[in-house]
Design an enzyme around this catalytic site. Structure first.
Site, PDB file in Angstrom:
ATOM      1  N   ASP A 111      43.281  35.964  43.174  1.00  0.00           N
ATOM      2  CA  ASP A 111      44.352  36.077  44.156  1.00  0.00           C
ATOM      3  C   ASP A 111      44.215  35.011  45.242  1.00  0.00           C
ATOM      4  O   ASP A 111      43.184  34.356  45.361  1.00  0.00           O
ATOM      5  CB  ASP A 111      44.536  37.498  44.704  1.00  0.00           C
ATOM      6  CG  ASP A 111      43.266  38.225  44.947  1.00  0.00           C
ATOM      7  OD1 ASP A 111      42.981  39.167  44.205  1.00  0.00           O
ATOM      8  OD2 ASP A 111      42.559  37.813  45.888  1.00  0.00           O
TER       9      ASP A 111
HETATM   10  N1  URA Z   1      39.114  40.773  41.983  1.00  0.00           N
HETATM   11  C1  URA Z   1      39.861  40.622  43.082  1.00  0.00           C
HETATM   12  O1  URA Z   1      39.975  41.539  43.897  1.00  0.00           O
HETATM   13  N2  URA Z   1      40.485  39.454  43.275  1.00  0.00           N
HETATM   14  C2  URA Z   1      40.377  38.428  42.426  1.00  0.00           C
HETATM   15  O2  URA Z   1      40.963  37.370  42.645  1.00  0.00           O
HETATM   16  C3  URA Z   1      39.588  38.590  41.283  1.00  0.00           C
HETATM   17  C4  URA Z   1      38.964  39.779  41.094  1.00  0.00           C
END
Ligand code: URA
Length: 242
Positions: A111
């Site tokens: 993310d």
């Molecule tokens: N878990 C998360 O919370 N965010 C990511 O980008 C990848 C794994």
């Protein structure tokens, strides 16, 4: 796990060829039986063991390494960059950070707030296997939390926690004081690590992915990328093969 710089043990030729993209193992056996494969300039034999680091393998006279045209990049994604090919809000994307040609796509997603290692490739088959939970390829994260996790929180994360889209699989979890956790999962659900930590009362303030299967790189600067080595590509194919 094959560590950086370590050589993989020799493997059967048909398996090596299949992994290098020459079709199923059966199809590769036929290539060998038809006399189209050479090892160190000699006609190859079925079942012969080879090591691409030291043996010269060719099919129809063309050296076998990675299938021509396939590229594999390892990017250290900075915070604020989105894991899509284009963003309607005009934010920078991960594909802006790597060469334009040949076109590659991210393997899974991080993310926007999450930093760290991300693979980009035009090898759709490997990308699928690296992201599908069935193949169980590990992804390791370093999470900085709002507060020190209690032993009960760590235990819950290890055993699996209940999220709104179902329970998570058991995870490998190690405390990294102060207020840190190293957490290894093999699922790839949306914001999974953040949601897992929040579910045990320890919201994440910073999240960095530090390993994908056997691939790690502490020296790669945020925003930088490098091509994977042949050994790393083979390590990923191996990790995603069962
Ligand atoms: N878990 C998360 O919370 N965010 C990511 O980008 C990848 C794994």
């Amino acid at each position: 796990m094959t560590g950086e710089g370590e050589l993989a043990p020799p493997e059967r030729l048909q398996k090596v060829l299949a992994r290098a993209g020459f079709g199923s193992r059966r199809a590769c056996e036929e290539l060998i039986a038809d006399g189209r494969v050479e090892v160190n300039d000699r006609s190859a034999e079925l079942g012969q063991r080879v090591d691409l680091d030291t043996d010269r393998v060719s099919v129809d006279g063309v050296a076998v390494s990675i299938r021509p045209g396939l590229v594999y990049y390892l990017l250290n994604k900075p915070r604020g960059v989105v894991t899509t090919a284009s963003d309607p809000q005009g934010r920078p994307t991960v594909v802006d950070l790597v060469p334009l040609e040949p076109r590659v796509f991210p393997v899974g997603r991080l993310d926007a707030d999450t930093e760290g290692l991300l693979l980009l490739t035009n090898d759709g088959d490997l990308a699928h296997r690296l992201t599908h939970p069935r193949f169980g390829v590990e992804k390791e994260y370093l999470a900085e939390l709002e507060r020190d996790p209690s032993p009960a929180s760590v235990r819950a994360l290890r055993e699996g926690v209940e999220l709104d889209d179902g329970p998570t699989a058991p995870a490998k979890v190690a405390a990294v004081p102060p207020r840190g956790l190293r957490i290894t999962i093999h699922e790839g659900r949306n914001r999974q690590v953040r949601r897992m930590c929040a579910a045990v009362g320890c919201p994440v303030v910073r999240l960095v992915r530090t390993r994908i299967g056997p691939v790690a790189d502490r020296g790669l600067k945020p925003g930088s990328w490098r091509p994977l080595t042949l050994a790393e590509v083979r390590g990923l194919q191996e990790a995603a093969s069962t």
